[in-house]
Design a protein around this motif. Structure first.
Motif, PDB file in Angstrom:
ATOM      1  N   ALA A   1       0.830  -1.212   0.000  1.00 23.33           N
ATOM      2  CA  ALA A   1       0.000   0.000   0.000  1.00 23.33           C
ATOM      3  C   ALA A   1       0.862   1.258   0.000  1.00 23.33           C
ATOM      4  CB  ALA A   1      -0.922   0.001   1.225  1.00 23.33           C
ATOM      5  N   LYS A   2       0.441   2.229  -0.825  1.00 25.01           N
ATOM      6  CA  LYS A   2       1.130   3.524  -0.863  1.00 25.01           C
ATOM      7  C   LYS A   2       0.129   4.598  -0.445  1.00 25.01           C
ATOM      8  CE  LYS A   2       4.124   2.005  -4.572  1.00 25.01           C
ATOM      9  NZ  LYS A   2       3.350   0.727  -4.724  1.00 25.01           N
ATOM     10  N   PRO A   3       0.123   4.932   0.871  1.00 20.50           N
ATOM     11  CA  PRO A   3      -0.858   5.896   1.355  1.00 20.50           C
ATOM     12  C   PRO A   3      -0.580   7.298   0.851  1.00 20.50           C
ATOM     13  CG  PRO A   3       0.694   5.319   3.096  1.00 20.50           C
ATOM     14  CD  PRO A   3       1.001   4.431   1.924  1.00 20.50           C
ATOM     15  N   LYS A   4      -1.632   8.018   0.509  1.00 21.52           N
ATOM     16  CA  LYS A   4      -1.443   9.433   0.160  1.00 21.52           C
ATOM     17  C   LYS A   4      -2.659  10.247   0.613  1.00 21.52           C
ATOM     18  CE  LYS A   4      -3.338   9.290  -4.478  1.00 21.52           C
ATOM     19  NZ  LYS A   4      -3.156   8.502  -5.657  1.00 21.52           N
ATOM     20  N   ARG A   5      -2.387  11.496   0.889  1.00 20.60           N
ATOM     21  CA  ARG A   5      -3.422  12.394   1.372  1.00 20.60           C
ATOM     22  C   ARG A   5      -4.284  12.838   0.203  1.00 20.60           C
ATOM     23  NH1 ARG A   5      -3.841  15.935   6.271  1.00 20.60           N
ATOM     24  NH2 ARG A   5      -5.891  16.869   5.894  1.00 20.60           N
ATOM     25  N   ASP A   6      -5.619  12.854   0.402  1.00 20.92           N
ATOM     26  CA  ASP A   6      -6.530  13.338  -0.624  1.00 20.92           C
ATOM     27  C   ASP A   6      -7.640  14.112   0.090  1.00 20.92           C
ATOM     28  OD1 ASP A   6      -8.139  13.786  -2.779  1.00 20.92           O
ATOM     29  OD2 ASP A   6      -8.724  11.689  -3.076  1.00 20.92           O
ATOM     30  N   GLY A   7      -7.432  15.404   0.286  1.00 20.00           N
ATOM     31  CA  GLY A   7      -8.405  16.220   1.020  1.00 20.00           C
ATOM     32  C   GLY A   7      -8.489  15.757   2.465  1.00 20.00           C
ATOM     33  N   ASP A   8      -9.713  15.412   2.898  1.00 16.30           N
ATOM     34  CA  ASP A   8      -9.931  14.955   4.269  1.00 16.30           C
ATOM     35  C   ASP A   8      -9.762  13.453   4.411  1.00 16.30           C
ATOM     36  OD1 ASP A   8     -10.314  17.360   5.384  1.00 16.30           O
ATOM     37  OD2 ASP A   8     -12.520  17.306   5.351  1.00 16.30           O
ATOM     38  N   ARG A   9      -9.122  12.855   3.420  1.00 14.59           N
ATOM     39  CA  ARG A   9      -8.959  11.408   3.450  1.00 14.59           C
ATOM     40  C   ARG A   9      -7.501  11.008   3.253  1.00 14.59           C
ATOM     41  NH1 ARG A   9     -13.914   8.711  -0.041  1.00 14.59           N
ATOM     42  NH2 ARG A   9     -15.580   9.562   1.254  1.00 14.59           N
ATOM     43  N   ILE A  10      -7.164   9.797   3.717  1.00 17.66           N
ATOM     44  CA  ILE A  10      -5.942   9.146   3.251  1.00 17.66           C
ATOM     45  C   ILE A  10      -6.417   7.963   2.413  1.00 17.66           C
ATOM     46  CG2 ILE A  10      -3.800   7.966   3.869  1.00 17.66           C
ATOM     47  CD1 ILE A  10      -3.848   9.494   6.517  1.00 17.66           C
ATOM     48  N   VAL A  11      -5.870   7.828   1.223  1.00 17.73           N
ATOM     49  CA  VAL A  11      -6.297   6.769   0.302  1.00 17.73           C
ATOM     50  C   VAL A  11      -5.074   5.979  -0.162  1.00 17.73           C
ATOM     51  CG1 VAL A  11      -8.285   8.109  -0.521  1.00 17.73           C
ATOM     52  CG2 VAL A  11      -6.088   8.317  -1.695  1.00 17.73           C
ATOM     53  N   SER A  12      -5.317   4.827  -0.789  1.00 22.39           N
ATOM     54  CA  SER A  12      -4.234   4.064  -1.418  1.00 22.39           C
ATOM     55  C   SER A  12      -4.191   4.479  -2.894  1.00 22.39           C
ATOM     56  CB  SER A  12      -4.487   2.563  -1.290  1.00 22.39           C
ATOM     57  OG  SER A  12      -5.493   2.170  -2.203  1.00 22.39           O
ATOM     58  N   ASP A  13      -3.300   3.858  -3.670  1.00 17.18           N
ATOM     59  CA  ASP A  13      -3.258   4.240  -5.093  1.00 17.18           C
ATOM     60  C   ASP A  13      -4.322   3.493  -5.909  1.00 17.18           C
ATOM     61  OD1 ASP A  13      -2.276   1.687  -5.330  1.00 17.18           O
ATOM     62  OD2 ASP A  13      -0.300   2.262  -6.081  1.00 17.18           O
ATOM     63  N   GLY A  14      -5.196   2.765  -5.230  1.00 16.99           N
ATOM     64  CA  GLY A  14      -6.296   2.100  -5.921  1.00 16.99           C
ATOM     65  C   GLY A  14      -5.974   0.684  -6.396  1.00 16.99           C
ATOM     66  N   THR A  15      -4.747   0.218  -6.139  1.00 15.16           N
ATOM     67  CA  THR A  15      -4.412  -1.161  -6.513  1.00 15.16           C
ATOM     68  C   THR A  15      -4.376  -2.073  -5.295  1.00 15.16           C
ATOM     69  OG1 THR A  15      -2.026  -0.796  -6.299  1.00 15.16           O
ATOM     70  CG2 THR A  15      -2.985  -0.358  -8.453  1.00 15.16           C
ATOM     71  N   THR A  16      -4.347  -1.491  -4.111  1.00 13.07           N
ATOM     72  CA  THR A  16      -4.326  -2.294  -2.872  1.00 13.07           C
ATOM     73  C   THR A  16      -5.343  -1.692  -1.906  1.00 13.07           C
ATOM     74  OG1 THR A  16      -2.766  -0.887  -1.648  1.00 13.07           O
ATOM     75  CG2 THR A  16      -1.796  -2.546  -3.111  1.00 13.07           C
ATOM     76  N   ALA A  17      -5.630  -2.448  -0.815  1.00 14.00           N
ATOM     77  CA  ALA A  17      -6.355  -1.828   0.300  1.00 14.00           C
ATOM     78  C   ALA A  17      -5.367  -0.902   1.003  1.00 14.00           C
ATOM     79  CB  ALA A  17      -6.892  -2.900   1.229  1.00 14.00           C
ATOM     80  N   LEU A  18      -5.798  -0.228   2.059  1.00 12.55           N
ATOM     81  CA  LEU A  18      -4.946   0.793   2.668  1.00 12.55           C
ATOM     82  C   LEU A  18      -4.340   0.334   4.000  1.00 12.55           C
ATOM     83  CD1 LEU A  18      -3.949   3.763   2.641  1.00 12.55           C
ATOM     84  CD2 LEU A  18      -6.064   4.366   3.843  1.00 12.55           C
ATOM     85  N   GLY A  19      -5.145  -0.313   4.837  1.00 12.99           N
ATOM     86  CA  GLY A  19      -4.646  -0.744   6.151  1.00 12.99           C
ATOM     87  C   GLY A  19      -5.042   0.179   7.290  1.00 12.99           C
ATOM     88  N   GLY A  20      -5.996   1.091   7.006  1.00 12.64           N
ATOM     89  CA  GLY A  20      -6.545   1.906   8.098  1.00 12.64           C
ATOM     90  C   GLY A  20      -7.151   1.014   9.169  1.00 12.64           C
ATOM     91  N   ASP A  21      -7.553  -0.176   8.784  1.00  9.31           N
ATOM     92  CA  ASP A  21      -7.984  -1.270   9.661  1.00  9.31           C
ATOM     93  C   ASP A  21      -6.748  -2.095   9.977  1.00  9.31           C
ATOM     94  OD1 ASP A  21      -9.067  -3.482  10.869  1.00  9.31           O
ATOM     95  OD2 ASP A  21     -10.052  -4.250   9.062  1.00  9.31           O
ATOM     96  N   ALA A  22      -6.051  -1.959  11.072  1.00 11.42           N
ATOM     97  CA  ALA A  22      -6.417  -1.108  12.198  1.00 11.42           C
ATOM     98  C   ALA A  22      -5.275  -0.138  12.491  1.00 11.42           C
ATOM     99  CB  ALA A  22      -6.688  -1.958  13.418  1.00 11.42           C
ATOM    100  N   ARG A  23      -4.612   0.381  11.445  1.00 10.59           N
ATOM    101  CA  ARG A  23      -3.513   1.320  11.721  1.00 10.59           C
ATOM    102  C   ARG A  23      -4.033   2.633  12.298  1.00 10.59           C
ATOM    103  NH1 ARG A  23       0.757  -0.961   8.815  1.00 10.59           N
ATOM    104  NH2 ARG A  23       0.658  -3.142   9.456  1.00 10.59           N
ATOM    105  N   THR A  24      -5.326   2.946  12.063  1.00 11.90           N
ATOM    106  CA  THR A  24      -5.906   4.100  12.759  1.00 11.90           C
ATOM    107  C   THR A  24      -5.839   3.842  14.264  1.00 11.90           C
ATOM    108  OG1 THR A  24      -8.067   3.084  12.376  1.00 11.90           O
ATOM    109  CG2 THR A  24      -7.457   4.896  10.929  1.00 11.90           C
TER     110      THR A  24
END
Ligand SMILES: [Zn+2]
Length: 400
Positions: free
Chosen positions: A97-120
């Motif tokens: 996963a490559k996290p990046k900021r997008d406004g009020d969100r952090i998103v992945s590049d759309g090829t993987t999940a992100l891992g906010g579960d449970a890195r938040t």
């Protein structure tokens, strides 16, 4: 403390989250993220002697790089010890996963999940520790618990030695979406599987000499559905759900390998869930009876039957906290201070909270912005993450 006096450093909280999202750690491979958390804790002033890994990984029946990470923070005032927990691991879809900021969100590049579960949750626990230490906020003794292998079966929490929690009396588990949602209970689960050994025969020349394992399976599943045990289960004495997950053959191959041979082997695997452990067992037993009935109905021309070996075993226990439980009251009070209306949720899936509760620590699960989890659309809602961080700090510091 009031809502406006919570000294949350939002930029630092987001930095921790971004850092932890960028460290790969799919279930069973938690070593690097565990070390990243240790580093972060040392940087905010937690002494190395307060940080340790347990040996739960030696008891987990799957290869697991490291044990659960446990951290003790001495109280600055007396009070019952609080446990804060979350899980270190992510689902395999988060690899790379490559996290990046997008406004009020952090998103992945759309090829993987992100891992906010449970890195938040991982970031939130570090933020709570950092805020308590930096601002010398009065708080009771606190233990932080970062579990392993949650995503592959709640293993880290299950194999935890309760005495490692230093007498923690209640727990705040961070593994949810909205800060307003308090998960106060969850179903338990029973797993079942069946092996059907029939007899092969040429399907064109002598089908009557064969015993079809596939047919036994198909008839049993139809019977289970007919008797009300499939899918959503509602009976006078209980409710729950069940599913048939795998219908195949040996070693992950299909059941049967040619159209002209009566299938001699089938393997079927499923689950049953219910708020009552006994009713989850009852659903599994319903399947067992359906397989026995199908076994008696499918014979060869001599009246011979298939061999059917059905087994079921509890996977995790259900739990439900009363509204008057100390931890539920604490969470409710904290949300009131934040001016958020609490929504009490009963989960249809298991959480580490199921095992922590079983270990004797009543556990509420709070949310901190994870969203669309386990999919490539996963993102972190930073507004909810911030609310979750405030909720965590309040729960750590509230007077009893
Ligand atoms: Zn989770």
């Amino acid at each position: 403390m009031s809502n406006t006096s919570i000294p949350l450093d939002v930029a630092a909280a987001e930095e921790h989250l971004m850092r932890f999202l960028s460290v790969e750690g799919v279930t069973g491979h938690e070593k690097n993220i565990g070390l990243a958390v240790c580093d972060a804790l040392k940087k905010i002033g937690v002494p190395e002697s307060a940080i340790r890994f347990d040996d739960a990984n030696k008891r987990i029946p799957l290869p697991t790089e490291t044990g659960n990470l446990i951290v003790d923070i001495p109280g600055t005032r007396p009070g019952p010890r609080l446990l804060f927990s979350t899980h270190l691991d992510t689902v395999p879809l988060c690899a790379g996963a490559k996290p990046k900021r997008d406004g009020d969100r952090i998103v992945s590049d759309g090829t993987t999940a992100l891992g906010g579960d449970a890195r938040t949750g991982v970031a939130l626990l570090v933020v709570v520790a950092e805020t308590l230490l930096k601002h010398k906020l009065p708080h009771p003794p606190i233990t932080l618990l970062f579990t392993v292998r949650e995503e592959s079966g709640l293993h880290g929490a299950r194999e935890l030695n309760p005495s490692d929690l230093n007498g923690a009396e209640m727990c705040i588990n961070v593994d949810g979406q909205m800060a307003s949602e308090l998960i106060v209970g969850a179903v338990g689960q029973e797993n079942w599987e069946v092996e059907i050994k029939g007899r092969a025969s040429h399907a064109g020349v002598a089908p009557e000499k064969g015993i079809s394992a596939t047919l036994v399976g198909a008839m049993a599943l139809a019977e289970a559905r007919q008797s009300g045990w499939f899918g959503k289960v509602v009976k006078p004495d209980g409710r729950g759900t069940s599913n048939v997950g795998i219908f195949g053959g040996k070693d992950n191959k299909p059941a049967g390998d040619a159209t002209n041979v009566v299938t001699d082997y089938a393997f079927i695997k499923g689950e049953a869930r219910s708020p009552e452990a006994a009713f989850a067992t009852k659903i599994a037993t319903g399947y067992k009876e359906a397989f026995a009935k199908a076994q008696s109905e499918v014979t060869d021309d001599q009246g011979d039957k298939a061999e059917v070996k059905f087994t079921h075993t509890p996977s995790y226990p259900p739990f439900e906290l009363g509204k008057d439980t100390a931890i539920v009251k604490r969470a409710t009070k904290a949300l009131q201070i934040l001016d958020i209306e609490p929504v009490y949720v009963f989960s249809n899936g298991g959480l580490d909270a199921n095992w922590l509760d079983k270990h004797g620590v009543p556990t509420i699960t709070i949310g901190a912005g994870q969203a669309e989890i386990h999919t490539i659309k996963e993102y972190v809602n930073l507004k909810e993450y911030e609310k979750g961080c405030r909720l965590g700090i309040l729960m750590a510091t509230l007077e009893d």
